[in-house]
Structures are given as structure tokens and as C-alpha cells.
Design an enzyme around this catalytic site. Structure first.
Site: not given
Ligand SMILES: O=C(O)C(=O)C[C@]1(C(=O)O)C=C[C@@H](O)C=C1
Length: 436
Positions: A312, A314
Site C-alpha cells: 500500500t 501512503f
Molecule cells: O485499515 C487499516 O489498517 C488501514 O490502514 C487502511 C488500509 C487502506 O485504506 O487500504 C491500509 C492498508 C491496507 O491496504 C488495508 C487498509
């Protein structure tokens, strides 16, 4: 990294009640802006290169022959337009080489135009990273994220700012407001995942708020299936998690024989906390191993994401932009919109292609129902409707004259353009191994 207890998660309500801890000049501006919140504010429609923190305010060169509707009637016209654009870029480059970049007048197709001054020749400015990362108030840097402790966003905050105080917020919107109201110094927000794609909500919020992207981090996301101690897989008839996490584990859940109800909640760690707090023996949560530790849950299955290289991305947001530099890989994020016209997207993309600037992302968002407030040179604002907003990330710093010229050109084709930020790229090599 420290984090506040789950019970201290910031919510919209608590933000409304919380007075700003520091008197600051931005507060009035915020109030005025929120009064006009029917509109997305878009006052920086001046030279984007300058508004994005380029230190030399030089007039934008008029470097294109495209007139609205005048080009692109046939394939031949279109190709010759490309050739003209390409030759202009080459001649710009050659002129810059000849003059060593010192002379800012370039001859383009027989016309003299002003080039933005290449700032390579100027002393290198200090950047935030040259300074102590300690914020102005002398404490640890405070980083707002959406979720509760154990969320991947909290891990991203820790990767970006290892000594930070992580501040949980119950919604993305609240994380933006926490920075705007000086409750936090930065916000860390997921924008896209290698499996699930873009997190559209955050693209929309980036436009609605006036924060700047000052960095990015890519986080390998390693999901676990968590349940109360003593609970076996066979007892589970519901799996809860963040919708992205559910999507990222879809196939594996089926392979594990879990043909059960899936329910979306606000964040992964929040799902774990919910299972623990409600003593749910029929429900499992998808979350991190850290969430298992924090909420005393067992790991029933480890690494359940469908792709082992699940990443992911950020972005980090701040009230002020950082000063872009040229001595390390930078990325720049922009958002633009255009009125009706032919081949506008093609022309915009060409502005980057002909300068050998790679695009790493393009995203379009429908925007019909929300007017954008455009401010002209005389500071007169008008509301304008655009069908779509286009978000583009490209691999160049706003300190790079190629990026400045590309954006000067993009501005000519578009009616609205905003630089969301120019920031160092996360170059950390990642591997499918476990990292949460
Ligand atoms: O729910 C979490 O733990 C988050 O940080 C959010 C979140 C997202 O929004 O994509 C972040 C990373 C992962 O892909 C899954 C969820």
C-alpha cells in the site's frame, strides 16, 4: 513511535469541540474557507511552477501552437502537432545546452519565449530533511492517521516518521482536519494498493482540503486472520475488516474454506478491537500481527493476502509544502480539469512524454456535482463545474526545469491546475517477506 490509546481516537465531534492549541494565523483562514465550503477552493491557478514553491517567479513561456479546437481534425494534423511539440522540446533542450542554462530566452519555432530559470545554478536550498525533524512546538512530531492502533496506517506513520506520536482518527476527513487545526503536524493517508487499486475517497479529500503532499511511503501489507483465544476456524461464520483488506484476501479466504459473510468496517485494527471488545466467538478479523498483540487475539492464519507482494502506498500531508530538490529522485502530484476541447488529455500527457518525464499514476474522478472556485488574476472568483478531475503523478521534482516547463504547458491546455506536492520518492526496495 508512540501511539495514543484506542479510546483517544479523534472523531469529527471531538475536533469540533477541541480548541486549537496554538494561536495561529491559519485559523482565521480556515474559518473563512470552511464558510465557503460549498466550493472546492482552487485559488492557485497562477503559474503552477511558481505556486508549487519554485523560487523564481518568471513569466510562463507560451510554448504551444495548440489552439482550442484547431488541432486534431485528422490523423495527419495530429501527428504534425506532435512533431512540432517534440521539436520545440528538442530545440529548448539544445538552447539550454548552448547557453549553459544561464540565458533564459529560448527561440522556439522562430519565436522568442522566456524559459524558467534552471535552478541548478543557484545555491541548493535547505529542505525540511536537512533540518531537525522536531516540529516547532519542540515536542515529537504528531502524525494523524485513520484507524486505531495496530492499523497499517499507523505502521506507515512509523515508517515515515520513526519517532512520531501517532494520533488515531476515526475518519480520513478528521486526519486532514487534525493537521489543519494544528492538532497534528502531519497526516498519513493510504492512496493506492497494489491489489485493490486506488483509495478514491482520499483523492477527493486531497482536492477538497489545502494540505500539501510532502512525502510517500510504500508499506508491504501482511494480513493475518485473527480470532479470540480458543476459537477455531470451523467456528467462524463472519469475517470483518476494512474493505480493501477483505478485497486483498478474497481468494485466500475461499481457499481456507471460509465461505462466510464478509463485513466491512472502518479499519483493520478496528475490526480486531471489535472482536475482542465484544467477545465474538463466531467472528474473525483480518488485521496485522501487531493488532493481534494489542487486542489479545490469536493468529489463525498468517499471510492471507492473495498476492505476497501486497503493497500500500501512503502519502504524508503537511500544512506547508517542502522545498523541492534535484539531487534525489522526486515525484510530483498534480490535479487538473479542463473544459470541453479536443485531445486535451493527449496534449497534457505529451507535455510530459516529450520531456522524457515518466508518469507513475493517472486517476480520473467524476466531479460533476461539486463546483470548483476559480480565482482569476484580478482575484475574482467564479464557480465552475467540471465533469472529471484528473490526478497525475510524475517522476520529476518541481526544481527540475523540465517539470516547470511541462506544467507551464499543461496550464495552457487546462482550466484548473493544482500542484498537490513535490516530494522525495520512497526508494526502499521491498520484498514479499513479512514486514509488519
Ligand atoms: O485499515 C487499516 O489498517 C488501514 O490502514 C487502511 C488500509 C487502506 O485504506 O487500504 C491500509 C492498508 C491496507 O491496504 C488495508 C487498509
Amino acid at each position: 513511535m508512540q501511539s495514543l490509546a484506542p479510546s483517544s481516537t479523534i472523531s469529527i465531534k471531538s475536533i469540533m469541540r477541541t480548541p486549537s492549541p496554538l494561536p495561529n494565523p491559519h485559523r482565521l483562514a480556515f474559518t473563512v474557507q470552511s464558510a465557503a465550503s460549498r466550493f472546492d477552493s482552487a485559488s492557485n491557478t497562477t503559474n503552477p511552477a511558481v505556486s508549487a514553491a519554485a523560487p523564481v517567479p518568471v513569466p510562463v513561456p507560451s510554448t504551444n501552437n495548440f489552439t482550442s479546437g484547431g488541432v486534431g481534425k485528422s490523423r495527419t494534423d495530429w501527428q504534425s502537432s506532435c512533431a512540432i511539440l517534440a521539436s520545440k522540446v528538442v530545440s529548448q533542450q539544445q538552447n539550454t545546452e548552448k547557453t549553459g542554462g544561464a540565458d533564459n530566452i529560448t527561440v522556439v519555432n522562430g519565436h522568442k519565449t522566456l524559459d524558467l530559470v534552471p535552478i541548478d545554478n543557484l545555491p541548493k536550498p535547505l529542505t525540511i530533511t536537512d533540518l531537525s525533524p522536531a516540529p516547532m512546538h519542540g515536542a515529537q512530531i504528531r502524525v494523524a492517521y485513520q484507524g486505531v492502533p495496530g492499523a497499517y496506517s499507523e505502521a506507515a506513520a512509523g515508517k515515515a516518521y520513526p519517532q512520531c506520536e501517532a494520533i488515531p482518527c476515526d475518519q480520513f476527513e478528521v486526519a486532514f482536519q487534525a493537521v489543519e487545526l494544528w492538532i497534528a503536524d502531519r497526516a498519513v493517508l493510504p492512496v493506492e494498493n497494489s491489489l485493490g487499486g486506488s483509495i478514491h475517497r482520499n483523492y477527493d479529500l486531497l482536492l477538497r482540503h489545502r494540505l500539501h503532499i510532502v512525502g510517500e511511503v510504500q508499506l508491504p501489507v501482511h494480513h493475518c486472520l485473527l480470532a479470540l483465544p480458543g476459537v477455531r476456524k470451523e467456528y467462524i461464520n463472519r469475517v470483518i475488516s476494512h474493505p480493501q483488506a477483505l478485497a486483498q484476501c478474497e481468494l485466500t479466504l475461499t481457499k481456507l474454506g471460509l465461505h462466510v459473510t464478509r463485513e466491512a468496517v472502518d479499519d483493520t485494527a478496528g475490526a480486531a478491537e471489535f472482536v475482542a471488545a465484544n467477545n465474538l466467538r463466531d467472528t474473525a478479523a483480518i488485521a496485522s500481527a501487531r493488532a493481534a498483540d494489542l487486542y489479545n487475539l490469536n493468529i489463525l492464519a498468517d499471510g492471507i493476502q492473495d498476492d505476497s507482494s501486497n503493497i500500500t502506498r501512503f502519502v504524508m500531508l503537511a500544512r506547508e509544502p517542502i522545498i523541492p530538490r534535484n539531487d534525489r529522485p522526486f515525484k510530483t502530484s498534480i490535479v487538473f480539469a479542463h473544459d470541453k476541447g479536443t485531445s486535451v488529455l493527449f496534449k497534457v500527457l505529451s507535455a510530459f512524454a516529450f520531456r522524457n518525464i515518466s508518469l507513475t499514476k493517472i486517476e480520473s474522478r467524476p466531479h460533476r456535482n461539486r463546483p470548483i472556485r476559480l480565482v482569476d488574476d484580478a482575484n475574482v472568483g467564479t464557480a465552475k463545474h467540471f465533469e472529471y478531475m484528473f490526478y497525475v503523478d510524475f517522476e520529476a521534482s518541481m526544481a527540475d526545469v523540465r517539470a516547470q516547463n511541462a506544467l507551464a504547458e499543461v496550464q495552457e491546455f487546462t482550466s484548473f491546475l493544482r500542484v498537490l506536492g513535490s516530494y522525495p520518492m520512497d526508494m526502499t526496495p521491498w520484498s514479499p517477506s513479512r514486514e509488519d
